[in-house]
Design a protein around this motif. Sequence first.
Motif, PDB file in Angstrom:
ATOM      1  N   THR A 454      -4.233 -51.752   4.502  1.00  0.00           N
ATOM      2  CA  THR A 454      -5.400 -51.754   5.387  1.00  0.00           C
ATOM      3  C   THR A 454      -6.657 -51.344   4.622  1.00  0.00           C
ATOM      4  OG1 THR A 454      -4.029 -51.213   7.312  1.00  0.00           O
ATOM      5  CG2 THR A 454      -6.397 -50.766   7.481  1.00  0.00           C
ATOM      6  N   ALA A 455      -6.560 -50.275   3.829  1.00  0.00           N
ATOM      7  CA  ALA A 455      -7.718 -49.796   3.070  1.00  0.00           C
ATOM      8  C   ALA A 455      -8.181 -50.837   2.054  1.00  0.00           C
ATOM      9  CB  ALA A 455      -7.375 -48.488   2.370  1.00  0.00           C
ATOM     10  N   ALA A 456      -7.229 -51.497   1.368  1.00  0.00           N
ATOM     11  CA  ALA A 456      -7.587 -52.505   0.376  1.00  0.00           C
ATOM     12  C   ALA A 456      -8.288 -53.693   1.036  1.00  0.00           C
ATOM     13  CB  ALA A 456      -6.340 -52.969  -0.372  1.00  0.00           C
ATOM     14  N   LEU A 461     -13.163 -56.776   2.090  1.00  0.00           N
ATOM     15  CA  LEU A 461     -13.940 -57.478   3.110  1.00  0.00           C
ATOM     16  C   LEU A 461     -15.394 -57.017   3.114  1.00  0.00           C
ATOM     17  CD1 LEU A 461     -13.865 -59.455   5.541  1.00  0.00           C
ATOM     18  CD2 LEU A 461     -13.369 -57.472   6.985  1.00  0.00           C
ATOM     19  N   CYS A 462     -15.601 -55.703   2.992  1.00  0.00           N
ATOM     20  CA  CYS A 462     -16.961 -55.167   3.108  1.00  0.00           C
ATOM     21  C   CYS A 462     -17.742 -55.212   1.802  1.00  0.00           C
ATOM     22  CB  CYS A 462     -16.909 -53.726   3.618  1.00  0.00           C
ATOM     23  SG  CYS A 462     -16.311 -53.564   5.315  1.00  0.00           S
ATOM     24  N   PHE A 463     -17.047 -55.004   0.654  1.00  0.00           N
ATOM     25  CA  PHE A 463     -17.774 -54.869  -0.608  1.00  0.00           C
ATOM     26  C   PHE A 463     -17.542 -56.023  -1.582  1.00  0.00           C
ATOM     27  CE2 PHE A 463     -17.470 -50.524   0.983  1.00  0.00           C
ATOM     28  CZ  PHE A 463     -18.788 -50.110   0.846  1.00  0.00           C
ATOM     29  N   ALA A 479     -20.779 -51.082   7.727  1.00  0.00           N
ATOM     30  CA  ALA A 479     -19.624 -51.856   8.188  1.00  0.00           C
ATOM     31  C   ALA A 479     -18.317 -51.195   7.735  1.00  0.00           C
ATOM     32  CB  ALA A 479     -19.704 -53.280   7.654  1.00  0.00           C
ATOM     33  N   TYR A 480     -18.320 -50.662   6.534  1.00  0.00           N
ATOM     34  CA  TYR A 480     -17.117 -50.000   6.013  1.00  0.00           C
ATOM     35  C   TYR A 480     -16.817 -48.730   6.807  1.00  0.00           C
ATOM     36  CZ  TYR A 480     -13.727 -48.513   2.477  1.00  0.00           C
ATOM     37  OH  TYR A 480     -12.577 -48.153   1.824  1.00  0.00           O
TER      38      TYR A 480
END
Length: 500
Positions: A454-456, A461-463, A479-480
Motif C-alpha cells: 500500500t505504501a509503495a 502514485l503521488c510522487f 495528496a500523499y
Amino acid sequence: MTATTAQADPRGATRDTARGGLANMAGSALAGGTGVVVTWIVARALGAEQAGAFFAATAAFVLVGGLAKLGTQTGLVYWPARLRSTGQDHLLGACLRAGIPPVAGFSLLLGVAMWLAAPAIARLTAGEAPEVVAGHTAGLRVLAVFVPLQALTDVLLTVTRGYRSMRPTVLLDRVLRSGLQLLAVGAAGVAALWVTASLPVFALAWAAPYLPVAILAAVAARRAYTSGRTRVSTDRGERRRVRREFWVFTAPRAVAAVAQLALQRVDVLLVAALGGLAPAAVYAVAGRFVVLIQFANQGLSQSVQPRLAETLSTGDLAAAKRLYQIATGWLVLVTWPISLLVMALAPWYLRLFGDGYASGVPVVRVLAAAMLVATGCGMVDMVLAMAGRTSLNLGNVLIALTVTIGLDVWLIPRWGALGAAAGLAGAMVVNNLLPLVQVHRSTGLHPFGRGTLTAAFLALLCFGFIQFFPAAIVIAVPAYAAGAWLLRGPLMLGAFRRKS
C-alpha cells in the motif's frame, strides 16, 4: 514484557514499537537534516578541494570507529533480549561485561593507530601537495583523539536499546550530538568569514560533541542496567558460557559491521584517491540524502530490533513476520517520497551547495533509485542477524563490499563520482536481495505485507509523475498526506495513537 505476554498481545508490541520507532525516526530526521546543513556549511566554507579532504577524513573516522565497536551493536541488543525472554535476567551483567571492556581497549589502540597513520592516509587521498597533505593530516589526527569516545557512545547507547529504551538514543545521539555539531560547525563557518578556513578547526568542531554525549550515554546505560538488575548470584561457569556464546554470535558481526560501514564510506575515500578531492566533495554532497534515509531506516530498525530478537528467540514466527512487515510498510511510507523527490529536484537541490556541485545530478538519481530497492526490503539485514544467522550476514556484506570496490576501481577513473554511485548502488541491491532470499528460505519471513504494498503504491502514485512535472509537488504532498490518512488501516497507522 515476558515472552508469553508478547505472544498474547501482538498489538501492544506493535504499539510500543510504533512509539519507539516514531520517536527514533523523528530524532533521525533531525540528525539527518542537521547533517545536510553541516555538509552545506563545510562545502561553502572550505571550497571543493578542502571539503573533499574533510569528507574523506570523517569517512576514515567513521570506519575506524565502526571497527572499534567489534560488532557489539548487535550483540548487546540480541543477548539482553534473549536472556530476558528466556528468564535468565541474572546473566545480563555478565553479558555487558563481555562486550563493553573490549571495545574500550580496542578503540584506544585504533585511535593511536589512526594518529600514526594519518600522514599516509592523507597522501593516499589528498595527493602529494604539501599544504593539502599537512591540513588533511592535522584533521585526521584531531579526529583520531575522538575515536574511543565515538565507539563508547554508540556501544553505551546500544545497551539502553537492549533494555527497550529508545529515549537516550534519540535525545543524546540524534538531538544533542547532531545539534552540538551544527552549532560548532556553524560557528567555525561564521569565523571563516573573517579568517582563513581551516580543515582541522572544522574537524574539531564536528567531533567535539562526542565528549559530553559519551559521558551522558554512560550515565544512561548504568541507569538502565541498575533499574533492571536481578540480584541473583551467578557462578563462574555461567559467566564463561555467556562470554563464549556472546562472542560466537558477535564475532561475525564485528567484521560485518566494518564491511557495512565500508559500503557507506569507502567510496568517498576511493573517489578522493582515484578521482581527486573535488570529485569526492561532489560525491559526498550529492549522496548526502542517502544518509538521511539511512538514519530513518536505522531509527525504525533500532526500535524493532529488541522485539524481533525476543519473538525469534521464542520461535514466535507469526509475531516476527507481523513486526517485520508492518515496520517495512512504515519505512516505505517515510522514505520513498524522499527518494522520488530528490530524483526530481536534484538540479535545484545541488545548487544550494554551490555551482561546482551541479555535476552531481546523475549521482543523486542513481543512488535514489537504489534506495527504493533497499528500503523496499525493509531492515532485512537486521532480521537475518536477529534470527542468529550472523555468518550469512557477514558473507552478504563481504560480497556487497567486493562489488562496490570492484565497480569503484573500474568506473571511478572513467566516470568519477558517477562511477562511485554505480558501485554503491550495485552493492545496495546485492546487500538487500541476498539476505531477503536467505531470510525467506530459513524462516519464511518477508517484508511484502499489505502495508508495504500500500505504501509503495501510494508513493509512486503521488510522487512518480513529478519526475516529469516537478511543479506538481504542490499537489503531490497534500495528496500523499490525504492518501495516508484514508489508507491508515492497511498501513497500521492506528498503532501511533495514544492508548485509551
